[in-house]
Scaffold this active site. Structure first.
Site, PDB file in Angstrom:
ATOM      1  N   LYS A  25      -3.992   6.624   2.544  1.00  0.00           N
ATOM      2  CA  LYS A  25      -4.649   5.782   1.367  1.00  0.00           C
ATOM      3  C   LYS A  25      -6.132   5.415   1.843  1.00  0.00           C
ATOM      4  CE  LYS A  25      -0.697   3.883  -0.807  1.00  0.00           C
ATOM      5  NZ  LYS A  25       0.082   2.859  -1.624  1.00  0.00           N
ATOM      6  N   TYR A  65       1.223   7.574 -10.306  1.00  0.00           N
ATOM      7  CA  TYR A  65       1.675   6.167 -10.266  1.00  0.00           C
ATOM      8  C   TYR A  65       2.273   5.824 -11.619  1.00  0.00           C
ATOM      9  CZ  TYR A  65       0.486   5.049  -5.489  1.00  0.00           C
ATOM     10  OH  TYR A  65       0.231   4.848  -4.161  1.00  0.00           O
ATOM     11  N   ASN A 128      -1.837  -0.893   1.361  1.00  0.00           N
ATOM     12  CA  ASN A 128      -0.672  -0.505   2.431  1.00  0.00           C
ATOM     13  C   ASN A 128      -0.723   0.486   3.225  1.00  0.00           C
ATOM     14  OD1 ASN A 128       0.061   0.833   0.465  1.00  0.00           O
ATOM     15  ND2 ASN A 128       1.882  -0.299   0.026  1.00  0.00           N
ATOM     16  N   HIS A 131       1.294   6.142   1.346  1.00  0.00           N
ATOM     17  CA  HIS A 131       2.147   6.612   0.385  1.00  0.00           C
ATOM     18  C   HIS A 131       3.088   7.745   1.067  1.00  0.00           C
ATOM     19  CE1 HIS A 131       4.224   7.938  -3.381  1.00  0.00           C
ATOM     20  NE2 HIS A 131       3.912   9.093  -2.885  1.00  0.00           N
ATOM     21  N   GLU A 142       5.162  15.204  -7.001  1.00  0.00           N
ATOM     22  CA  GLU A 142       4.062  14.869  -6.364  1.00  0.00           C
ATOM     23  C   GLU A 142       3.349  16.130  -5.581  1.00  0.00           C
ATOM     24  OE1 GLU A 142       5.368  11.450  -4.010  1.00  0.00           O
ATOM     25  OE2 GLU A 142       5.724  10.435  -5.593  1.00  0.00           O
TER      26      GLU A 142
HETATM   27  P1  IDP Z   1       6.122   2.255  -2.427  1.00  0.00           P
HETATM   28  O1  IDP Z   1       4.726   2.621  -1.893  1.00  0.00           O
HETATM   29  O2  IDP Z   1       6.594   1.502  -0.888  1.00  0.00           O
HETATM   30  O3  IDP Z   1       7.108   3.340  -2.762  1.00  0.00           O
HETATM   31  P2  IDP Z   1       5.997   1.154  -4.976  1.00  0.00           P
HETATM   32  O4  IDP Z   1       6.785   0.109  -5.341  1.00  0.00           O
HETATM   33  O5  IDP Z   1       6.493   2.602  -5.375  1.00  0.00           O
HETATM   34  O6  IDP Z   1       5.994   1.104  -3.362  1.00  0.00           O
HETATM   35  O7  IDP Z   1       4.553   0.805  -5.457  1.00  0.00           O
HETATM   36  C1  IDP Z   1       3.595   1.816  -5.320  1.00  0.00           C
HETATM   37  C2  IDP Z   1       1.965   0.939  -4.748  1.00  0.00           C
HETATM   38  O8  IDP Z   1       1.879   0.188  -5.578  1.00  0.00           O
HETATM   39  C3  IDP Z   1       2.382   0.156  -3.264  1.00  0.00           C
HETATM   40  O9  IDP Z   1       2.461   1.353  -2.234  1.00  0.00           O
HETATM   41  C4  IDP Z   1       1.221  -0.573  -3.532  1.00  0.00           C
HETATM   42  O10 IDP Z   1       0.118  -0.042  -2.908  1.00  0.00           O
HETATM   43  C5  IDP Z   1       1.365  -1.097  -4.873  1.00  0.00           C
HETATM   44  N1  IDP Z   1       2.180  -2.371  -5.126  1.00  0.00           N
HETATM   45  C6  IDP Z   1       3.476  -2.271  -5.304  1.00  0.00           C
HETATM   46  N2  IDP Z   1       4.133  -3.431  -5.544  1.00  0.00           N
HETATM   47  C7  IDP Z   1       3.065  -4.239  -5.768  1.00  0.00           C
HETATM   48  C8  IDP Z   1       2.852  -5.566  -6.084  1.00  0.00           C
HETATM   49  O11 IDP Z   1       3.916  -6.438  -6.234  1.00  0.00           O
HETATM   50  N3  IDP Z   1       1.639  -6.070  -6.210  1.00  0.00           N
HETATM   51  C9  IDP Z   1       0.376  -5.337  -6.062  1.00  0.00           C
HETATM   52  N4  IDP Z   1       0.435  -4.077  -5.640  1.00  0.00           N
HETATM   53  C10 IDP Z   1       1.819  -3.627  -5.434  1.00  0.00           C
HETATM   54 MG    MG Z   2       6.921   4.262  -4.415  1.00  0.00          MG
END
Ligand code: IDP
Ligand code: MG
Length: 148
Positions: A25, A65, A128, A131, A142
């Site tokens: 990212k 997303y 974070n 992905h 994807e």
């Molecule tokens: P993942 O990337 O671990 O699969 P997902 O739940 O699919 O997590 O969420 C996609 C992305 O959205 C996350 O990697 C993060 O960047 C963001 N995200 C997820 N949950 C939150 C939240 O509760 N607050 C803010 N950003 C979030």
């Molecule tokens: Mg995810």
């Protein structure tokens, strides 16, 4: 020269291996972590099957997303993922999807274990670093979205 994904060779091991879409990212690109992250995957036996730098626009971000549309963090997520260049790659090995997600660590970087990519380099639940596809179905979708 032909694009590697169009070549006649099967580098992935004749269908034994699973594929995942990994995105390095924008925060990780800015932190100069591309090499570090790719090395971690290669050291764990992943083959990099395809890779490109991509500036994800709002349209691609919303498709990728789509499952999060309507959630309170959606706009923040879209702003983040469109904030600079990313690296998209198709990686493969046995159990690629599960293993990649173990290596990434949990979504919230503050809760991710040290030694995981997010635990070592992530900032919070949004910023974070990486992905990784969460199922075979998402991986297929994807990979098609990013690589056609
Ligand atoms: P993942 O990337 O671990 O699969 P997902 O739940 O699919 O997590 O969420 C996609 C992305 O959205 C996350 O990697 C993060 O960047 C963001 N995200 C997820 N949950 C939150 C939240 O509760 N607050 C803010 N950003 C979030
Ligand atoms: Mg995810």
């Amino acid at each position: 020269m032909i694009n590697c994904r169009d070549c006649i060779h099967d580098c992935s091991g004749a269908g034994k291996n699973e594929k995942s879409l990994i995105i390095i990212k924008p925060d990780a690109v800015r932190k100069k972590l591309i090499g570090e992250i790719i090395s971690r995957f290669e050291h764990e036996g992943f083959l990099i099957e395809n890779m490109k730098m991509v500036e994800i626009n709002k349209e691609l971000a919303s498709k990728h997303y789509g499952e999060h549309k309507g959630k309170d963090f959606f706009n923040k997520l879209i702003n983040y993922i469109t904030s600079g260049c990313s690296v998209a790659m198709v990686v493969s090995r046995e159990n690629a999807i599960k293993r990649a997600r173990e290596m990434m660590g949990t979504t919230d970087s503050r809760k991710a274990k040290k030694g995981t990519i997010r635990g070592d380099f992530g900032e919070d639940v949004t910023i974070n670093v990486v992905h990784g596809s969460d199922s075979e179905e998402s991986a297929k979708k994807e990979i098609k979205l990013f690589f056609g």
